[in-house]
Design a protein around this motif. Structure first.
Motif: not given
Length: 280
Positions: A50-60, A105-118
């Motif tokens: 899940l940490g890797g997913l958050g990194i991917g979402f945050y950094f596009s 959880i932190v990076l997904t919350f901080l992801t700009p724009g619409y929150a990713p669908n986890l």
């Protein structure tokens, strides 16, 4: 709509192909996981992804690719802490499990724009599997088959007794780290099937069911692949007709298959006394 008509749809054909190749990969890896008692480690790697997913979402970035890299580092980190730094294995797992979940959880919350669908990653949706996912699972399955053919006896020896394998001068450290790598990759590429929450069952339940009928390592691999694919297809079809989430229903079907097989063995009085870790 019958099964033949469903095959006209590309998403359903993709789901079947994805299930088939994922069953091969999970059948091979899951036998090693169950035999070497790495179920808890696999759970830690799964949730750390899940940490890797958050990194991917945050950094596009590609969420699957970033999750794979993060999971591989987590797998190696658990192995390194527990073997080289004197940290208890369960403590090392807890560190990376918690770290991955927190970062995700932190990076997904901080992801700009619409929150990713986890939900697609947490609970899975086999109908969203793409051609690229199928290709990745195909390549992984072929690599795993080749690796097991080349190092089969070493893998079996390491699975049951690492110290004995070392006395035979087998490449135990190479096998252990290679298998941790394959476990991490298999977990990430299979996330779309049943999701992070339920994925651990996909690499343990079919192997437990197969072990009720045989204690031979290679036969458990073959039978668990068959059981896994049967459970995936059955769960997929039933979830379609019942209009329920496919990932959860696939796991439900696999667990029901285990209980039915266990009941048959008990009734017939032929329950094997040998546990998976005692496979010759």
């Amino acid at each position: 709509m019958n099964i033949i008509e469903l095959l006209d749809y590309a998403f359903f054909r993709n789901a079947l192909l994805g299930s088939f190749f994922a069953s091969i990969a999970c059948g091979i890896i899951g036998t090693y996981v169950v035999t070497k008692r790495l179920v808890f480690i696999s759970g830690g790697i799964t949730h750390a992804s899940l940490g890797g997913l958050g990194i991917g979402f945050y950094f596009s970035l590609s969420p699957i690719l970033s999750a794979m890299v993060f999971s591989i580092f987590s797998a190696f980190g658990i192995q390194w802490l527990s073997q080289k730094q004197g940290v208890r294995e369960d403590s090392a797992i807890a560190v990376f499990w918690s770290l991955g979940m927190a970062i995700g959880i932190v990076l997904t919350f901080l992801t700009p724009g619409y929150a990713p669908n986890l939900s697609e990653y947490l609970f899975g949706n086999i109908l969203t599997i793409t051609r690229s996912d199928i290709t990745a699972l195909l390549v992984l399955s072929l690599i795993l088959l080749l690796f097991f053919i080349l190092f089969y006896h070493a893998i079996v020896s390491v699975s049951f007794d690492t110290e004995f394998a070392q006395t035979r001068r087998l490449p135990t450290q190479f096998i252990e780290y290679a298998m941790m790598l394959f476990i991490a990759v298999t977990i990430v590429l299979s996330i779309r099937l049943v999701g992070i929450v339920l994925l651990m069952s996909l690499i343990t339940v079919p192997q437990m069911t197969a072990n009720l009928f045989t204690v031979n390592y290679s036969k458990i691999i073959s039978l668990s692949i068959l059981l896994s694919f049967t459970g995936c297809v059955t769960g997929l079809l039933l979830s379609y007709y019942l209009n329920v989430p496919s990932g959860a229903f696939i796991i439900f079907v696999l667990i029901m298959m285990f209980f039915i097989a266990k009941a048959i063995k008990v009734v017939t009085g032929k329950t094997l006394k040998t546990a998976p870790q005692e496979i010759p």
